[in-house]
Design a protein around this motif. Structure first.
Motif, PDB file in Angstrom:
ATOM      1  N   ILE A  36      -2.116   6.072   1.457  1.00  0.00           N
ATOM      2  CA  ILE A  36      -1.823   5.716   0.074  1.00  0.00           C
ATOM      3  C   ILE A  36      -1.925   6.949  -0.806  1.00  0.00           C
ATOM      4  O   ILE A  36      -1.044   7.237  -1.623  1.00  0.00           O
ATOM      5  CB  ILE A  36      -2.812   4.626  -0.414  1.00  0.00           C
ATOM      6  N   ALA A  37      -3.004   7.709  -0.611  1.00  0.00           N
ATOM      7  CA  ALA A  37      -3.209   8.910  -1.412  1.00  0.00           C
ATOM      8  C   ALA A  37      -2.065   9.895  -1.219  1.00  0.00           C
ATOM      9  O   ALA A  37      -1.527  10.443  -2.184  1.00  0.00           O
ATOM     10  CB  ALA A  37      -4.545   9.556  -1.045  1.00  0.00           C
ATOM     11  N   ARG A  38      -1.666  10.100   0.045  1.00  0.00           N
ATOM     12  CA  ARG A  38      -0.613  11.080   0.296  1.00  0.00           C
ATOM     13  C   ARG A  38       0.692  10.631  -0.339  1.00  0.00           C
ATOM     14  O   ARG A  38       1.402  11.406  -0.974  1.00  0.00           O
ATOM     15  CB  ARG A  38      -0.439  11.283   1.804  1.00  0.00           C
ATOM     16  N   ARG A  39       1.023   9.365  -0.187  1.00  0.00           N
ATOM     17  CA  ARG A  39       2.276   8.861  -0.752  1.00  0.00           C
ATOM     18  C   ARG A  39       2.304   8.956  -2.275  1.00  0.00           C
ATOM     19  O   ARG A  39       3.362   9.150  -2.887  1.00  0.00           O
ATOM     20  CB  ARG A  39       2.479   7.397  -0.329  1.00  0.00           C
ATOM     21  N   LEU A  40       1.129   8.805  -2.883  1.00  0.00           N
ATOM     22  CA  LEU A  40       1.077   8.835  -4.341  1.00  0.00           C
ATOM     23  C   LEU A  40       0.828  10.245  -4.883  1.00  0.00           C
ATOM     24  O   LEU A  40       0.901  10.470  -6.095  1.00  0.00           O
ATOM     25  CB  LEU A  40      -0.033   7.895  -4.821  1.00  0.00           C
ATOM     26  N   GLY A  41       0.514  11.161  -3.968  1.00  0.00           N
ATOM     27  CA  GLY A  41       0.298  12.522  -4.418  1.00  0.00           C
ATOM     28  C   GLY A  41      -1.020  12.716  -5.144  1.00  0.00           C
ATOM     29  O   GLY A  41      -1.137  13.557  -6.025  1.00  0.00           O
ATOM     30  N   VAL A  42      -2.032  11.928  -4.777  1.00  0.00           N
ATOM     31  CA  VAL A  42      -3.354  12.106  -5.366  1.00  0.00           C
ATOM     32  C   VAL A  42      -4.350  12.341  -4.243  1.00  0.00           C
ATOM     33  O   VAL A  42      -4.029  12.159  -3.064  1.00  0.00           O
ATOM     34  CB  VAL A  42      -3.782  10.871  -6.203  1.00  0.00           C
ATOM     35  N   SER A  43      -5.550  12.728  -4.610  1.00  0.00           N
ATOM     36  CA  SER A  43      -6.570  12.923  -3.584  1.00  0.00           C
ATOM     37  C   SER A  43      -7.029  11.566  -3.048  1.00  0.00           C
ATOM     38  O   SER A  43      -6.868  10.535  -3.701  1.00  0.00           O
ATOM     39  CB  SER A  43      -7.766  13.669  -4.165  1.00  0.00           C
ATOM     40  N   HIS A  44      -7.592  11.576  -1.840  1.00  0.00           N
ATOM     41  CA  HIS A  44      -8.014  10.291  -1.268  1.00  0.00           C
ATOM     42  C   HIS A  44      -9.131   9.678  -2.090  1.00  0.00           C
ATOM     43  O   HIS A  44      -9.243   8.463  -2.191  1.00  0.00           O
ATOM     44  CB  HIS A  44      -8.431  10.470   0.200  1.00  0.00           C
ATOM     45  N   ALA A  45      -9.934  10.538  -2.713  1.00  0.00           N
ATOM     46  CA  ALA A  45     -11.028  10.011  -3.536  1.00  0.00           C
ATOM     47  C   ALA A  45     -10.475   9.203  -4.710  1.00  0.00           C
ATOM     48  O   ALA A  45     -10.973   8.118  -5.030  1.00  0.00           O
ATOM     49  CB  ALA A  45     -11.901  11.151  -4.037  1.00  0.00           C
ATOM     50  N   THR A  46      -9.434   9.735  -5.322  1.00  0.00           N
ATOM     51  CA  THR A  46      -8.802   9.024  -6.431  1.00  0.00           C
ATOM     52  C   THR A  46      -8.231   7.698  -5.953  1.00  0.00           C
ATOM     53  O   THR A  46      -8.392   6.654  -6.607  1.00  0.00           O
ATOM     54  CB  THR A  46      -7.693   9.893  -7.036  1.00  0.00           C
ATOM     55  N   ALA A  47      -7.568   7.736  -4.798  1.00  0.00           N
ATOM     56  CA  ALA A  47      -6.975   6.503  -4.266  1.00  0.00           C
ATOM     57  C   ALA A  47      -8.055   5.456  -4.023  1.00  0.00           C
ATOM     58  O   ALA A  47      -7.901   4.284  -4.391  1.00  0.00           O
ATOM     59  CB  ALA A  47      -6.213   6.809  -2.974  1.00  0.00           C
ATOM     60  N   ILE A  48      -9.162   5.889  -3.439  1.00  0.00           N
ATOM     61  CA  ILE A  48     -10.233   4.942  -3.122  1.00  0.00           C
ATOM     62  C   ILE A  48     -10.795   4.323  -4.400  1.00  0.00           C
ATOM     63  O   ILE A  48     -11.081   3.124  -4.456  1.00  0.00           O
ATOM     64  CB  ILE A  48     -11.337   5.654  -2.307  1.00  0.00           C
ATOM     65  N   LYS A  49     -10.920   5.151  -5.436  1.00  0.00           N
ATOM     66  CA  LYS A  49     -11.448   4.595  -6.683  1.00  0.00           C
ATOM     67  C   LYS A  49     -10.483   3.568  -7.271  1.00  0.00           C
ATOM     68  O   LYS A  49     -10.903   2.520  -7.763  1.00  0.00           O
ATOM     69  CB  LYS A  49     -11.718   5.719  -7.690  1.00  0.00           C
ATOM     70  N   THR A  50      -9.202   3.870  -7.229  1.00  0.00           N
ATOM     71  CA  THR A  50      -8.237   2.927  -7.793  1.00  0.00           C
ATOM     72  C   THR A  50      -8.169   1.666  -6.941  1.00  0.00           C
ATOM     73  O   THR A  50      -8.000   0.563  -7.466  1.00  0.00           O
ATOM     74  CB  THR A  50      -6.857   3.585  -7.896  1.00  0.00           C
ATOM     75  N   ILE A  51      -8.309   1.817  -5.624  1.00  0.00           N
ATOM     76  CA  ILE A  51      -8.366   0.638  -4.758  1.00  0.00           C
ATOM     77  C   ILE A  51      -9.548  -0.231  -5.163  1.00  0.00           C
ATOM     78  O   ILE A  51      -9.459  -1.461  -5.165  1.00  0.00           O
ATOM     79  CB  ILE A  51      -8.468   1.066  -3.279  1.00  0.00           C
ATOM     80  N   GLY A  52     -10.643   0.415  -5.535  1.00  0.00           N
ATOM     81  CA  GLY A  52     -11.786  -0.338  -6.031  1.00  0.00           C
ATOM     82  C   GLY A  52     -11.432  -1.156  -7.254  1.00  0.00           C
ATOM     83  O   GLY A  52     -11.862  -2.304  -7.396  1.00  0.00           O
ATOM     84  N   ARG A  53     -10.599  -0.576  -8.104  1.00  0.00           N
ATOM     85  CA  ARG A  53     -10.178  -1.326  -9.292  1.00  0.00           C
ATOM     86  C   ARG A  53      -9.289  -2.495  -8.895  1.00  0.00           C
ATOM     87  O   ARG A  53      -9.408  -3.592  -9.447  1.00  0.00           O
ATOM     88  CB  ARG A  53      -9.434  -0.384 -10.247  1.00  0.00           C
ATOM     89  N   LEU A  54      -8.400  -2.277  -7.934  1.00  0.00           N
ATOM     90  CA  LEU A  54      -7.567  -3.380  -7.432  1.00  0.00           C
ATOM     91  C   LEU A  54      -8.457  -4.513  -6.941  1.00  0.00           C
ATOM     92  O   LEU A  54      -8.178  -5.693  -7.201  1.00  0.00           O
ATOM     93  CB  LEU A  54      -6.693  -2.905  -6.270  1.00  0.00           C
ATOM     94  N   LYS A  55      -9.513  -4.174  -6.241  1.00  0.00           N
ATOM     95  CA  LYS A  55     -10.418  -5.191  -5.706  1.00  0.00           C
ATOM     96  C   LYS A  55     -11.143  -5.911  -6.848  1.00  0.00           C
ATOM     97  O   LYS A  55     -11.264  -7.145  -6.826  1.00  0.00           O
ATOM     98  CB  LYS A  55     -11.413  -4.555  -4.736  1.00  0.00           C
ATOM     99  N   ARG A  56     -11.614  -5.124  -7.825  1.00  0.00           N
ATOM    100  CA  ARG A  56     -12.288  -5.751  -8.971  1.00  0.00           C
ATOM    101  C   ARG A  56     -11.383  -6.753  -9.670  1.00  0.00           C
ATOM    102  O   ARG A  56     -11.838  -7.779 -10.168  1.00  0.00           O
ATOM    103  CB  ARG A  56     -12.712  -4.675  -9.987  1.00  0.00           C
ATOM    104  N   GLU A  57     -10.086  -6.456  -9.686  1.00  0.00           N
ATOM    105  CA  GLU A  57      -9.164  -7.329 -10.411  1.00  0.00           C
ATOM    106  C   GLU A  57      -8.579  -8.412  -9.508  1.00  0.00           C
ATOM    107  O   GLU A  57      -7.651  -9.127  -9.907  1.00  0.00           O
ATOM    108  CB  GLU A  57      -8.050  -6.496 -11.043  1.00  0.00           C
ATOM    109  N   GLY A  58      -9.097  -8.502  -8.295  1.00  0.00           N
ATOM    110  CA  GLY A  58      -8.693  -9.605  -7.435  1.00  0.00           C
ATOM    111  C   GLY A  58      -7.320  -9.451  -6.812  1.00  0.00           C
ATOM    112  O   GLY A  58      -6.695 -10.434  -6.400  1.00  0.00           O
ATOM    113  N   LEU A  59      -6.829  -8.223  -6.720  1.00  0.00           N
ATOM    114  CA  LEU A  59      -5.498  -8.009  -6.174  1.00  0.00           C
ATOM    115  C   LEU A  59      -5.534  -7.547  -4.724  1.00  0.00           C
ATOM    116  O   LEU A  59      -4.533  -7.654  -4.018  1.00  0.00           O
ATOM    117  CB  LEU A  59      -4.747  -6.967  -7.024  1.00  0.00           C
TER     118      LEU A  59
END
Lengths: 142, 142
Positions: free
Chosen positions: B45-68
């Motif tokens: 996900i991080a590579r496809r979006l061009g962000v670091s994996h840490a950033t991707a993991i944090k945003t995934i955390g937000r997806l989880k918080r929002e029930g997605l």
DNA sequence: ACCAATATGTAGCCTGTGCTACAATTTGGT
DNA sequence: ACCAAATTGTAGCACAGGCTACATATTGGT
């Protein structure tokens, strides 16, 4: 060049566009206020944008840092030539986007609302295509 | 209702749309990875979006918080039904935007690039108009 | 079975954009 | 001239999204 690279580049460009979007909105609004009222006061800017005056003042500071605006304390905000150029570009593009949306059949109110978000993501190539489309459309169904 | 109120409301909506845009991109990409590879790993996900994996993991955390989305440590990311629905909506909308841009005459590459930014600002009303326009266009010039 | 490479997760920091609260300046009415 | 109201500016906080650096877990090759 792997497939994901181009997608990553697109996302990166999209992110970068967001940073520019606020400056564009401010420049356009300041030009509008200067033209209509002869002055652009932080409080008016804030009210029009729906943010607190503190936020507006901080963003105006960024405009100044980037050489788009000038201001003297308690004397309102003015645009540099670069700021004027940006405002003109933005205004032209905004009108074009709205016109295209309406030509396609989008209701005027939705066209105005959506153009506000869309306009910052229109590349020069798309802008040219929009312009050409409008001409053809106006010729085909006046 | 003063004139500036509606403009402020438009700006506010535009700002709010940006917050949702990232989640939409993530949901769409995760659905894509799940469909293609059977799994959606943070690093991909991080590579496809061009962000670091840490950033991707944090945003995934937000997806989880929002029930997605859901995820178990070291077991990849999956979408909840809400997340799937969002991904489908986004994918459909993305294709529609690209198709309309191309129909208007935007070069394919620019259409893909610009759609990435535009698609998050398309209201339901505009979406309907786009759909109708495409049908008419396909009928008029097949 | 083990060790190295990979993937994942965590921590801490920066920047941008919002906000509220407070301070300072200007303006206008009396 | 002066005081009150409005405007402008400043300070400090929160949150989101980005990063690097470091810690932990998993996988795969030998």
């Amino acid at each position: 060049m792997p497939a994901e690279t181009s997608q990553a580049r697109r996302f990166g460009k999209t992110r970068a566009a967001q940073a520019q979007a606020l400056l564009e909105d401010y420049a356009e609004l300041i030009a509008d206020l200067l033209a209509c009222d002869g002055e652009a006061r932080p409080t008016d800017i804030a009210r029009r944008l729906g943010v607190s005056h503190a936020t507006a003042i901080k963003t105006i500071g960024r405009l100044k840092r980037e050489g788009l605006a000038t201001s003297l304390p308690y004397r309102g905000v003015f645009l540099t030539p670069a700021g004027e150029a940006l405002a003109n570009k933005v205004r032209t593009r905004h009108r074009l986007v709205v016109a295209v949306l309406i030509a396609i059949g989008v209701p005027a109110e939705a066209a105005e609302q959506d153009a506000e978000g869309i306009e910052h993501h229109i590349s020069p190539a798309t802008l040219r295509a929009f312009s050409a489309f409008l001409k053809q459309y106006a010729g085909g169904a006046p």
